[in-house]
Enzyme design. Structure first.
Site, PDB file in Angstrom:
ATOM      1  N   TYR A  96       0.842  -1.202   0.000  1.00  0.00           N
ATOM      2  CA  TYR A  96       0.000   0.000   0.000  1.00  0.00           C
ATOM      3  C   TYR A  96       0.874   1.248   0.000  1.00  0.00           C
ATOM      4  O   TYR A  96       2.044   1.220   0.372  1.00  0.00           O
ATOM      5  CB  TYR A  96      -0.946   0.023   1.203  1.00  0.00           C
ATOM      6  CG  TYR A  96      -0.268   0.269   2.543  1.00  0.00           C
ATOM      7  CD1 TYR A  96      -0.164   1.556   3.074  1.00  0.00           C
ATOM      8  CD2 TYR A  96       0.267  -0.789   3.282  1.00  0.00           C
ATOM      9  CE1 TYR A  96       0.458   1.778   4.296  1.00  0.00           C
ATOM     10  CE2 TYR A  96       0.879  -0.567   4.506  1.00  0.00           C
ATOM     11  CZ  TYR A  96       0.973   0.721   5.004  1.00  0.00           C
ATOM     12  OH  TYR A  96       1.590   0.934   6.209  1.00  0.00           O
ATOM     13  N   CYS A  97       0.290   2.363  -0.434  1.00  0.00           N
ATOM     14  CA  CYS A  97       0.920   3.669  -0.309  1.00  0.00           C
ATOM     15  C   CYS A  97      -0.138   4.628   0.234  1.00  0.00           C
ATOM     16  O   CYS A  97      -1.023   4.211   0.990  1.00  0.00           O
ATOM     17  CB  CYS A  97       1.538   4.138  -1.628  1.00  0.00           C
ATOM     18  SG  CYS A  97       0.378   4.284  -3.013  1.00  0.00           S
ATOM     19  N   TRP A  98      -0.074   5.902  -0.093  1.00  0.00           N
ATOM     20  CA  TRP A  98      -1.022   6.863   0.489  1.00  0.00           C
ATOM     21  C   TRP A  98      -2.442   6.641  -0.031  1.00  0.00           C
ATOM     22  O   TRP A  98      -3.389   6.543   0.731  1.00  0.00           O
ATOM     23  CB  TRP A  98      -0.561   8.287   0.198  1.00  0.00           C
ATOM     24  CG  TRP A  98      -1.582   9.345   0.517  1.00  0.00           C
ATOM     25  CD1 TRP A  98      -2.175  10.205  -0.352  1.00  0.00           C
ATOM     26  CD2 TRP A  98      -2.139   9.652   1.805  1.00  0.00           C
ATOM     27  NE1 TRP A  98      -3.064  11.018   0.298  1.00  0.00           N
ATOM     28  CE2 TRP A  98      -3.060  10.706   1.632  1.00  0.00           C
ATOM     29  CE3 TRP A  98      -1.953   9.125   3.083  1.00  0.00           C
ATOM     30  CZ2 TRP A  98      -3.801  11.249   2.683  1.00  0.00           C
ATOM     31  CZ3 TRP A  98      -2.679   9.663   4.139  1.00  0.00           C
ATOM     32  CH2 TRP A  98      -3.579  10.717   3.939  1.00  0.00           C
TER      33      TRP A  98
END
Length: 350
Positions: A96-98
């Site tokens: 995941y990222c932002w």
């Protein structure tokens, strides 16, 4: 194999099923808060993100994307060489990222092309955060809370630890907040987490509790240090049944001198913390306390702090905010010895 996008609600329900939870954000984003158990594999680090953002605004979005892609490719190659090579074929990471977009997408695509079964958090950390906040609104209502009250120095936190050792369910908010909840509450060498990280840890603790069994917690104010207790939990705590711990003043002073030994050994730090009370107690009183402490009479200062400052404020706050306080049964603690606390915990859990 293949790449699978997964909603935040499903991730919350099956966090333990992934072999590795990979946070592709920068190191400062990761430090502020992350999914439980996540490891940080930045696709762009803080300095790179700042540089790309500047180029995006001052040069052109196209040039910034080219530069960002080159940096991301370099960083992903580093993660492959140092972290992915040891992984077996059945390895199943969640990435995941932002927002679940370019950074996690780029890393997940490479892992997918290798042949791993890769999951990407749809909406990224932002959606995880929204899901946590939503559950913090509902989880407290499912619990049967019991509140331990008592004046400052009554060893309430130690009693919670004794209750946990006796098999009771305990929600230790001060431990989660890394703070003892007063002007003198900061723990040496242990900075408080961010508000977001505190709420994530609190969410983890709440979802691990059994609604069918009582949960013991300490009566807290709205904030612990600089951290705020979520409103839904605060409301439930203030409406819960209470037990009131009572300990003689001399025993409380002795306990505090032991429990806050770092201030006894570092009087300058103690005096620095006392300075925060100038507005409430007045400069003359605080300066007298500081002089007494530097003269080696810390026990006398602690006794005055209790009788003149903490005790009156505590009584007013508890009677105003905790509906069960007035009718709370008392628990007498002659001291804070481990055997004493264990005996009281055994009675409360019987």
């Amino acid at each position: 194999m293949g790449l699978k996008r997964i909603e935040a609600a499903e991730v919350l329900a099956r966090l333990d099923t992934f072999d590795t939870i990979v946070d592709a954000r920068s190191e400062s984003e990761f430090a502020e808060d992350r999914l439980p158990g996540a490891v940080n594999w930045p696709v762009l680090n803080d300095a790179e993100r700042a540089a790309i953002g500047t180029e995006y605004k001052q040069v052109s979005p196209f040039e910034a994307r080219k530069r960002g892609a080159a940096l991301a490719a370099h960083n992903i190659a580093h993660h492959l060489e140092t972290r992915v090579m040891p992984q077996p074929r059945p390895w199943r990471p969640l990435v995941y990222c932002w927002r679940g977009g370019q950074r996690s997408g780029a890393l997940a695509h490479v892992l997918d092309q290798i042949g791993f079964s890769v999951f990407v958090l749809e909406g990224g950390y932002r959606e995880f955060r929204r899901a946590v906040i939503a559950e913090l609104e509902t989880l407290p209502a499912t619990l049967s809370l019991r509140v331990v009250c008592g004046r400052t120095g009554s060893a309430k936190s130690r009693l919670l630890q004794a209750l946990a050792a006796a098999g009771a369910q305990v929600l230790d908010l001060e431990a989660l907040a890394c703070h003892r909840g007063s002007v003198l509450g900061p723990l040496p060498g242990q900075p408080q987490p961010s508000q977001k990280a505190f709420e994530t840890q609190l969410w983890q603790a709440l979802r691990g509790l059994d609604p069918a069994r009582p949960v013991w917690a300490e009566g807290e104010s709205r904030t612990i240090g600089r951290l705020r207790i979520p409103e839904a939990l605060l409301v439930r705590l203030r409406a819960a049944p209470c037990v009131q711990v009572q300990m003689p003043l001399a025993a409380r002073v002795e306990f505090l001198l032991q429990d806050y030994a770092h201030f006894v050994h570092d009087v300058d730090s103690f005096c620095e913390r006392l300075a925060a009370l100038r507005e409430l107690r007045g400069a003359a009183v605080v300066e007298r306390w500081q002089a007494e402490a530097r003269a080696g009479r810390i026990a006398a200062v602690v006794e005055e702090l209790l009788t003149l400052h903490y005790d009156p404020i505590y009584e007013r706050s508890m009677r105003r905010n905790f509906t069960g306080f007035a009718a709370a049964p008392t628990v007498d603690l002659p001291d804070a010895a481990p055997d004493t606390l264990a005996a009281v915990a055994a009675r409360l859990t019987a």
